[in-house]
Design an enzyme around this catalytic site. Structure first.
Site, short mmCIF file in Angstrom:
data_model
loop_
_atom_site.label_atom_id
_atom_site.label_comp_id
_atom_site.label_asym_id
_atom_site.label_seq_id
_atom_site.Cartn_x
_atom_site.Cartn_y
_atom_site.Cartn_z
CE LYS A 83 0.83 -1.01 13.17
NZ LYS A 83 1.16 -0.21 11.98
CB ILE A 85 -1.00 0.02 1.17
CG1 ILE A 85 -0.30 0.01 2.52
CG2 ILE A 85 -1.97 -1.14 1.07
CD1 ILE A 85 -1.26 0.07 3.69
CE1 TYR A 94 1.40 -4.83 12.11
CE2 TYR A 94 -0.82 -5.53 12.69
CZ TYR A 94 0.04 -4.83 11.87
OH TYR A 94 -0.46 -4.14 10.79
#
Length: 318
Positions: A206, A48, A202
């Site tokens: 975040k 992305i 992870y």
């Protein structure tokens, strides 16, 4: 035979409904042009990040691909220049797992580039290992590296305002936690190397992305710099490259069927970077090109402030 056809047709209809109703995201509707503007996109040699960089280049921006792998980044820059027709797409080395590299990148950028209008903190990792500075890879790269980078470039962003900082978080922030004693001990918020523990690390990183954006907005209130965090959707990228081979093989068929491609996954990033009128929503969290509510921990201003203070100390900014 007719029953089998009905079953296949039903399965196909279910797939279409789920894919287009749940997984296929909205599109960035902004038509803004970026001639004379400069953008940095971290982790933009693939996925992305590369898709977002391509879109920015098509709008006329000068785009800096801030990446660790020189060969992949130069190949990506070539691809983007060719497809966009914009020659102002360049690679600058950045390893977010090294504070030394982050400081070197910022120093080089500030010496060679006269402006910065958009900073997209896109790079992300999920897997075992530690950074050059001794932190868990997910926390060190996904949060601390971007925290240091943003702070080192903040003055340039303020001078070129209105400007924006966009940080790619994830829906999984809702399962994250901030264990400050563990973070301050130069360790990830989990210590084991199993897939489950890597996933927890992870999620924690975040949550840090969301809290960082919230506190950054509080500190920038009244300035011409605004910031946003986001969930890009469920995207088929190289994020899980650190997973074992059998786990990747298990995931790939699902990714092909249901996950967004990188171009689709870049849309909320582009929305936050480009959409007009978002300034009053600085510090907020977006998904599917729309404002979304974050998890309870992501709305904790005291937690966000404490994370900022800890991060300053760990990156030696204070």
């Amino acid at each position: 035979m007719s029953a089998l056809l009905c079953l296949v047709a039903g399965a196909l209809c279910f797939y279409v409904i789920v894919y287009y109703g749940v997984f296929r995201g909205a599109r960035c509707s902004s038509l803004v042009k970026l001639n004379g503007k400069t953008a940095i996109v971290t982790g933009s040699n693939t996925g992305i990040g590369k898709a977002a960089a391509l879109d920015l280049a098509k709008r006329g921006a000068r785009v800096i691909l801030a990446c660790r792998n020189k060969d992949k980044a130069e190949a990506a820059a070539f691809d983007i220049r060719t497809e966009s027709g914009n020659n102002q797409v360049v690679f600058m080395p950045l390893d977010l797992a090294s504070f030394k590299s982050v400081r070197s990148f910022a120093e080089t950028f500030l010496k060679t580039e006269p402006r910065l209008d958009i900073l997209i903190n896109n790079a992300g990792v999920m897997g075992p290992g530690h950074t050059e500075d001794g932190f868990g890879m997910a926390f060190g790269v996904n949060h601390l590296g971007h925290f240091l980078l943003t702070n080192l470039l903040l003055k340039q962003l303020q001078q070129c305002g209105p400007s924006r900082v966009v940080t790619v978080a994830a829906l999984l922030h809702r399962f994250g936690r901030a264990d400050f004693p563990l973070l301050a001990s130069k360790n990830d918020s989990v210590s084991a190397q199993s897939t489950w523990h890597n996933l927890q690390a992870y999620c924690n990183s975040k949550l840090c992305n969301v809290l960082f954006t919230r506190e950054l907005a509080n500190r920038l209130e009244g300035t011409s710099v605004t910031c946003y965090s986001l969930h890009p959707g469920v995207v088929s990228t190289e994020l899980c490259r650190c997973m074992s081979l059998w786990q990747q093989l298990l995931l790939k068929p699902l990714a092909k069927l249901f996950f967004l491609d990188p171009e689709g996954g870049s849309q909320t990033t582009l929305h936050c970077a480009l959409q007009e009128g978002l300034e009053p929503l600085s510090g907020r969290y977006f998904s599917n090109c729309a404002l979304q509510q974050v998890g309870a921990k992501g709305r904790d201003d005291a937690l966000a402030k404490k994370l900022w203070e800890v991060s300053e100390r760990l990156t030696r900014l204070s």
